[in-house]
Design a protein around this motif. Structure first.
Motif, mmCIF file in Angstrom:
data_model
loop_
_atom_site.group_PDB
_atom_site.id
_atom_site.type_symbol
_atom_site.label_atom_id
_atom_site.label_comp_id
_atom_site.label_asym_id
_atom_site.label_seq_id
_atom_site.Cartn_x
_atom_site.Cartn_y
_atom_site.Cartn_z
ATOM 1 N N LEU A 140 0.861 -1.177 0.000
ATOM 2 C CA LEU A 140 0.000 0.000 0.000
ATOM 3 C C LEU A 140 0.900 1.231 0.000
ATOM 4 C CD1 LEU A 140 -2.516 -1.216 2.730
ATOM 5 C CD2 LEU A 140 -2.830 -1.289 0.243
ATOM 6 N N CYS A 179 -5.842 5.792 5.138
ATOM 7 C CA CYS A 179 -4.769 4.816 4.899
ATOM 8 C C CYS A 179 -4.956 3.597 5.794
ATOM 9 C CB CYS A 179 -3.404 5.450 5.156
ATOM 10 S SG CYS A 179 -2.921 6.684 3.926
ATOM 11 N N ALA A 182 -7.745 1.530 4.422
ATOM 12 C CA ALA A 182 -7.271 0.768 3.268
ATOM 13 C C ALA A 182 -6.513 -0.474 3.708
ATOM 14 C CB ALA A 182 -6.383 1.653 2.394
ATOM 15 N N ILE A 198 -2.354 4.461 -2.613
ATOM 16 C CA ILE A 198 -3.421 4.949 -1.745
ATOM 17 C C ILE A 198 -3.303 6.468 -1.667
ATOM 18 C CG2 ILE A 198 -4.487 4.755 0.517
ATOM 19 C CD1 ILE A 198 -4.535 2.196 -1.215
ATOM 20 N N TYR A 280 -7.708 3.563 -4.019
ATOM 21 C CA TYR A 280 -8.388 3.583 -2.722
ATOM 22 C C TYR A 280 -9.865 3.237 -2.889
ATOM 23 C CZ TYR A 280 -10.296 5.066 1.735
ATOM 24 O OH TYR A 280 -10.961 5.084 2.935
ATOM 25 N N THR A 284 -11.720 -0.075 -1.323
ATOM 26 C CA THR A 284 -12.644 0.092 -0.196
ATOM 27 C C THR A 284 -14.095 0.338 -0.602
ATOM 28 O OG1 THR A 284 -12.366 2.494 -0.065
ATOM 29 C CG2 THR A 284 -10.754 1.123 1.122
#
Length: 311
Positions: A140, A179, A182, A198, A280, A284
């Protein structure tokens, strides 16, 4: 039952990831770790399996990770050999305990050899080390936390000048909370061998950032570009240590080393941090918070103190 290990759940980032993990995964699947028993009490009270781990104690890590399918490695806040060794210990423990996948919180453009940020060196090293093992992984690559610059903005309200070396470089600032969200979604996902950027929802210069802060708060902070050398001098005057081995003032608005911040600013100025994607949202199903939204509720978006006893 598959086990998912979330490390550092006592920290700012880890606590939010743990909160979201409880929404995405069965509580019985979760193992939360922290370097002290005190950092785990709230989770023990919820009936969650917890383990005390020390990133500098490989044996504690192997025991904690035993039987786990996935492990979340939140990058440590110090820089250099100490951080690399701590990360290596986690990775080696994953291999020794049969973990299938590691989720690692990295940095945008970490693998670019022309990126001058010293912070990215450890991230690039860690990514490479993982890639050369049999572990599956999700990297990430996080943009800069907006909280850091919101805290910096309010620290500069009194003198009315926010000065740094970013100039007209752009960054898709993102909330640390997003973050962390994520990271939880990555742990719950079925992704394999993935590198995700991200990023926040908009690319901004630091002048744009300051202008948004002024519009929301009613202050009149001006942005002033300075050289790298002048930026170091500003941090020196604030008592900010050059490296993460230095002494950090309690409640500092800049709880980072100036080597890290100045070289990061240089990377932004040189266009090395302009990565911008919708990873992102794809991960999500949510839109990341805007800088404007964070300024509207700024008390919730302060960077806070450095948080690590794995030193």
């Amino acid at each position: 039952m598959e086990k998912y290990v979330f490390t550092g759940v006592d920290g700012n980032f880890g606590r939010k990831s743990a909160e979201i993990a409880l929404q995405l995964l069965d509580k019985a699947q979760l193992v939360f770790t922290a370097p002290t028993e005190k950092g785990l009490v709230e989770y023990q009270q919820q009936g969650i399996t917890t383990k005390v781990t020390d990133f500098n104690n490989p044996d504690s890590l192997v025991k904690a990770f035993s039987g786990a399918k996935k492990v979340l490695l939140i990058s440590m806040p110090f820089v250099g050999e100490k951080r690399r060794q701590a990360h290596k210990n986690v990775i080696d423990a994953c291999l020794a305990s049969g973990v299938e996948q590691i989720v690692y919180t990295s940095l945008v453009n970490a693998s670019d050899p022309t990126n001058p940020s010293i912070e990215k060196l450890d991230h690039a090293w860690t990514e490479s080390y993982i890639e050369n093992t049999d572990l599956d992984y999700i990297f990430l690559r996080n943009s800069q936390y907006a909280e850091a610059m919101i805290s910096n903005y309010f620290a500069m309200v009194e003198n009315g000048i926010l000065a740094n070396n970013q100039a007209d470089g752009k960054m898709a600032y993102i909330s640390r909370q997003d973050c962390a969200i994520a990271a939880a979604y990555a742990m719950a996902s079925k992704l394999k061998h993935s590198i995700l950027n991200i990023n926040g929802p908009e690319l901004l210069t630091i002048s744009d950032f300051v202008q948004i802060g002024n519009e929301i708060s009613g202050h009149d902070v001006k942005y002033q570009v300075v050289s790298d050398e002048q930026d170091y001098a500003i941090f020196d005057k604030m008592g900010v240590p050059r490296t993460t081995d230095g002494d950090f003032k309690k409640d500092s608005s800049a709880p980072f080393s100036s080597d890290g911040m100045v070289t990061f600013g240089k990377a932004i100025r040189e266009g090395k941090m302009e990565t911008f994607s919708d990873d992102y949202y794809k991960l999500t199903g949510q839109k990341a918070r805007t800088v404007r939204t964070m300024f509207e509720d700024s008390a919730k978006y302060q960077i806070g103190a450095r948080h690590s006893v794995d030193a």
